[in-house]
Design an enzyme around this catalytic site. Structure first.
Site, PDB file in Angstrom:
ATOM      1  N   ASN A   1       0.810  -1.218   0.000  1.00  0.00           N
ATOM      2  CA  ASN A   1       0.000   0.000   0.000  1.00  0.00           C
ATOM      3  C   ASN A   1       0.845   1.270   0.000  1.00  0.00           C
ATOM      4  OD1 ASN A   1       0.868  -0.480   2.594  1.00  0.00           O
ATOM      5  ND2 ASN A   1      -1.130  -0.279   3.564  1.00  0.00           N
TER       6      ASN A   1
ATOM      7  N   HIS B   1      -7.006   6.641  10.125  1.00  0.00           N
ATOM      8  CA  HIS B   1      -5.878   6.002   9.431  1.00  0.00           C
ATOM      9  C   HIS B   1      -6.382   5.202   8.232  1.00  0.00           C
ATOM     10  CE1 HIS B   1      -1.675   4.020  10.099  1.00  0.00           C
ATOM     11  NE2 HIS B   1      -1.873   4.377   8.855  1.00  0.00           N
TER      12      HIS B   1
ATOM     13  N   GLN C   1      -4.333   4.630  18.573  1.00  0.00           N
ATOM     14  CA  GLN C   1      -5.324   4.408  17.526  1.00  0.00           C
ATOM     15  C   GLN C   1      -6.277   3.310  17.982  1.00  0.00           C
ATOM     16  OE1 GLN C   1      -2.993   5.900  13.514  1.00  0.00           O
ATOM     17  NE2 GLN C   1      -3.361   3.733  13.750  1.00  0.00           N
TER      18      GLN C   1
ATOM     19  N   ARG D   1       3.905   8.032  11.101  1.00  0.00           N
ATOM     20  CA  ARG D   1       3.467   7.619  12.427  1.00  0.00           C
ATOM     21  C   ARG D   1       3.315   8.857  13.297  1.00  0.00           C
ATOM     22  NH1 ARG D   1       2.057   3.959  10.082  1.00  0.00           N
ATOM     23  NH2 ARG D   1       2.465   1.724  10.384  1.00  0.00           N
TER      24      ARG D   1
END
Length: 385
Positions: free
Chosen positions: A147, A333, A314, A285
């Site tokens: 990705n 995210h 998260q 991050r």
């Protein structure tokens, strides 16, 4: 027989999709540089479907259960009595995504004597304590490059969204207004700006390539300098470190992994050296940036905008200051979890499992930790304390 514990995000609020906006997705067979896309022996899912949520199961159930293995899928990963903590002690393999990370800490490893393999469905394995993984002999693998382009596209979108003041202008339309002056009072052209990336690996280099046609001046810093041919092709200016690069930039994008050298990098001191009105994009991050320092920099005008889709922890709590700070373009995210990307990282997860269950080597480019040390992609990208 193995027990596989898969931690995925919840299904959509209105239920698992029965149809999709498109009927197909392009087939990607290889990535820039020549690495082939995942090549499992087979897949048990339809490409372009929602695989990263609980009901999608990464398309793994039929494959694993047909061989007698056990698959447990949950979204419940936090708290003392979470499904993750209840199931982990006799688990052999744990799988999670950076978008809904199962934090595999040293304490959790100590309570999971059977745990041998931690897979990231996607890229970015800092939710696994890599120091502890090396000590416990745990193999850590991720679906490298699956990705990366997805994230690079998201970065370019966020840069344009901030610089052109897109999100507030769109809100004017939603609110029924036509406030042209309000919209354009914070809108600029990207053309001619100096744009720098912190790290120029798979994602960072893809961002640079996509920005070059915008006639911007491109900068980068990375502990592995790019070949001279690429620097010439893209007219790149190399800087030995982040501190020497950011004062020259109008836009900075962070595309580095989280490790001891990058944690807390964008704090008060570094932000103070940046040009007033710089835009900062962080899809890497959250802990690479100081949460409160970013909030203060937006309120003071030191930063003209901040966008990203990485948070800590998260999911982010409702009172996280990045939800309400001015001039931000935050998303949950999602940059690397498009339906296109899910097809690749689900296939790569199966490829890793096929290798591990058969006792054959996992692709070197998928390895982060193996044999008690950083390995493969991990040796290139990460450092340990």
């Amino acid at each position: 027989m193995a027990k596989v514990l898969c931690v995925l995000y919840d299904d959509p609020k209105d239920g698992y999709p029965t149809s999709y906006a498109r009927d197909d997705i392009p087939t990607i067979e290889s990535y820039p540089g020549g690495q082939t896309a995942p090549t499992p022996k087979a897949i048990d899912f339809t490409p372009g479907t929602l695989l990263g949520s609980v009901s999608g199961e990464l398309g793994l159930r039929d494959f694993l259960e047909s061989q007698g293995h056990t698959l447990v899928v949950t979204s419940d990963k936090d708290g003392e009595n979470s499904v993750l903590d209840r199931e982990l002690p006799d688990t052999d393999v744990v799988i999670s995504q950076p978008f809904w990370p199962a934090y595999i800490t040293a304490e959790r490893m100590a309570k999971a004597p059977n745990l041998k393999l931690a897979i990231t469905a996607g890229i970015g394995s800092d939710h696994v304590d890599l120091d502890a993984a090396t000590k416990h002999g745990l193999t850590v693998a991720e679906v490298t490059y699956s990705n990366s382009i997805s994230v690079a596209e998201h970065v370019v979108m966020m840069i344009l969204g901030l610089v052109r003041n897109y999100l507030p202008s769109h809100q004017v339309v939603l609110d029924g207004g036509w406030d042209v002056a309000d919209c354009v009072s914070r809108s600029y052209d990207l053309e001619g700006m100096h744009v720098g990336t912190v790290a120029a690996g798979r994602i960072g280099l893809a961002v640079l390539r996509r920005l070059a046609p915008f006639d911007v001046k491109l900068h980068y810093t990375d502990r592995h300098r790019l070949p001279e041919s690429i620097e010439r092709e893209l007219n790149l200016t190399f800087h030995p470190d982040t501190a020497s690069m950011v004062p020259h930039c109008d836009v900075v994008t962070v595309n580095a992994p989280l490790h001891p050298e990058t944690e807390g990098l964008f704090g008060e001191d570094l932000l103070a050296t940046m040009k007033r009105g710089t835009y900062l994009i962080n899809t890497a991050r959250a802990k690479i940036a100081d949460r409160d320092a970013i909030d203060r920099a937006l309120h003071s005008g030191r930063l003209a905008g901040y966008a990203g889709d990485v948070w800590y922890p998260q999911p982010a709590p409702a009172d996280h200051p990045w939800r309400t700070m001015p001039h931000h373009g935050m998303t949950p995210h999602i940059s690397g979890s498009s339906l296109s990307a899910q097809t690749r990282y689900a296939a790569g997860t199966r490829e890793i499992l096929e290798s591990w269950l058969a006792g054959t080597p996992i692709r070197d480019e998928y390895l982060i930790v193996d044999g008690g040390r950083l390995a493969g992609a991990g040796a290139h990208s990460y450092s340990t304390r």
